[in-house]
Scaffold this motif. Sequence first.
Motif, PDB file in Angstrom:
ATOM      1  N   VAL A 161       0.835  -1.104   0.133  1.00 53.56           N
ATOM      2  CA  VAL A 161       0.045   0.138   0.203  1.00 53.56           C
ATOM      3  C   VAL A 161       0.707   1.182   0.027  1.00 53.56           C
ATOM      4  O   VAL A 161       1.842   1.344   0.802  1.00 53.56           O
ATOM      5  CB  VAL A 161      -0.818  -0.098   1.204  1.00 53.56           C
ATOM      6  N   ILE A 209      -2.762   5.458  -3.986  1.00 54.03           N
ATOM      7  CA  ILE A 209      -4.356   6.086  -3.638  1.00 54.03           C
ATOM      8  C   ILE A 209      -4.572   7.147  -4.052  1.00 54.03           C
ATOM      9  O   ILE A 209      -5.608   7.611  -4.616  1.00 54.03           O
ATOM     10  CB  ILE A 209      -4.362   5.746  -1.988  1.00 54.03           C
ATOM     11  N   THR A 242      -9.881   1.631  -1.011  1.00 51.72           N
ATOM     12  CA  THR A 242      -9.929   0.253  -1.724  1.00 51.72           C
ATOM     13  C   THR A 242     -10.111   0.472  -3.157  1.00 51.72           C
ATOM     14  O   THR A 242      -9.901  -0.201  -4.314  1.00 51.72           O
ATOM     15  CB  THR A 242     -10.894  -0.654  -1.262  1.00 51.72           C
ATOM     16  N   ILE A 296      -5.488  -1.892   4.635  1.00 51.46           N
ATOM     17  CA  ILE A 296      -5.093  -0.360   4.301  1.00 51.46           C
ATOM     18  C   ILE A 296      -5.160   0.118   5.712  1.00 51.46           C
ATOM     19  O   ILE A 296      -4.585   1.046   6.171  1.00 51.46           O
ATOM     20  CB  ILE A 296      -6.303   0.226   3.432  1.00 51.46           C
TER      21      ILE A 296
END
Length: 379
Positions: free
Chosen positions: A30, A35, A85, A114
């Motif tokens: 991640v 993101i 997500t 996450i």
Amino acid sequence: MEERMEDKKLLMNTYTGRVFNPLEMVPDNVAIEDIAHALSMICRGNGHLRFFYSVGLHSINCAQEATARGYQTGTVLACLLHDATEAYIADLIRPVKNQLPEYEVIENNLFEVIKEKFFLKYLDEKEWAKVWAIDHEMLSNELPVILTDEPIIKKAPLLSRPILEERSMRAVELEFLKLFTELFETYQKEVKNLKRAQQKRILEEMTPGKRRAEEKRVIEWLKGMPQWIEAKTIAVTMPMRIEFQLDLVIQEARLLGKQLFVPVTMPDKTLVFVEWNEQTTFKRTSFGALEPVIDSAHPLFEAKDLDLIFVPGLLYSTKGDRIGFGGGYYDRTLQKVDDYRMLSLAYTTQVTPVADWPVFETDIHIPTIITSEGVVRDV
């Protein structure tokens, strides 16, 4: 060859160049840059809107509303990341998603990863309820602007003024990253303070008998350590009640003729060390700890001048990560001290397999930790 091709079909590539199986994601996969970038380029409502309105901008609006309501930093951060997500597996419109229970399982599993990455697992159900409430209430304000004038759901009152207009993808990405950086910096400190409070409660509950039994066992392990055997000058603290007590260590050191030194806090928030002998007097600091009074009879020594330094702490990982008491004195003082001369003694309740707290570059690494169960080394 065919097997390798099949394996590649299970992998995804991200904006920052990471490659992994999204069905088997771990926290290291991640990245906030992925993101922020992806969410700024994904349109809400599967694109069926009057203008481009990204998931990233929706997330920013939710975070700003949480701020306006005076919610805690972790809740604001959760509002910013509540749709994270979608950066990895996109989203499905609700009528379709409701028919795909396996998708929801994948989405939930990914969200847990996450949450672990950004320490959001420490938020309780009450705080998450606030996040989902803001998500829904923001939607009620978005729909009349981005989709249709027809009332779909009742418009909820907001304390903030959300940005309900088209913004460039790059502008949203940069704003998302800026907001994240500000929030996460503060939140990490809050998580560490939470871990400190939790660990203090655990130590408070230890019985004197259990403490003493572990301390005696630790001393036996310590006697066989080459650092201890070779050291002639040793730094110890004057531990507070909940800390690992060092009276047995001090007693053993004196029997062996080792010189003992104790730390003194300096205005620049570092430590120097003073020899502890019959002429040493002590005072109580603002933290409640005892430290020696500096006088002409006691020259000051630096950490590099000593053979062995016992480093206190509240919590450790088996990899050598440490949470201290929050002042940062040892972190500043021991940055350039070699590993061989640093050692921590701990109760078994103070050591955990992995660090489930933020670890900063300025945090010192403890190479050797001794508990009643043995010697823990960074491997």
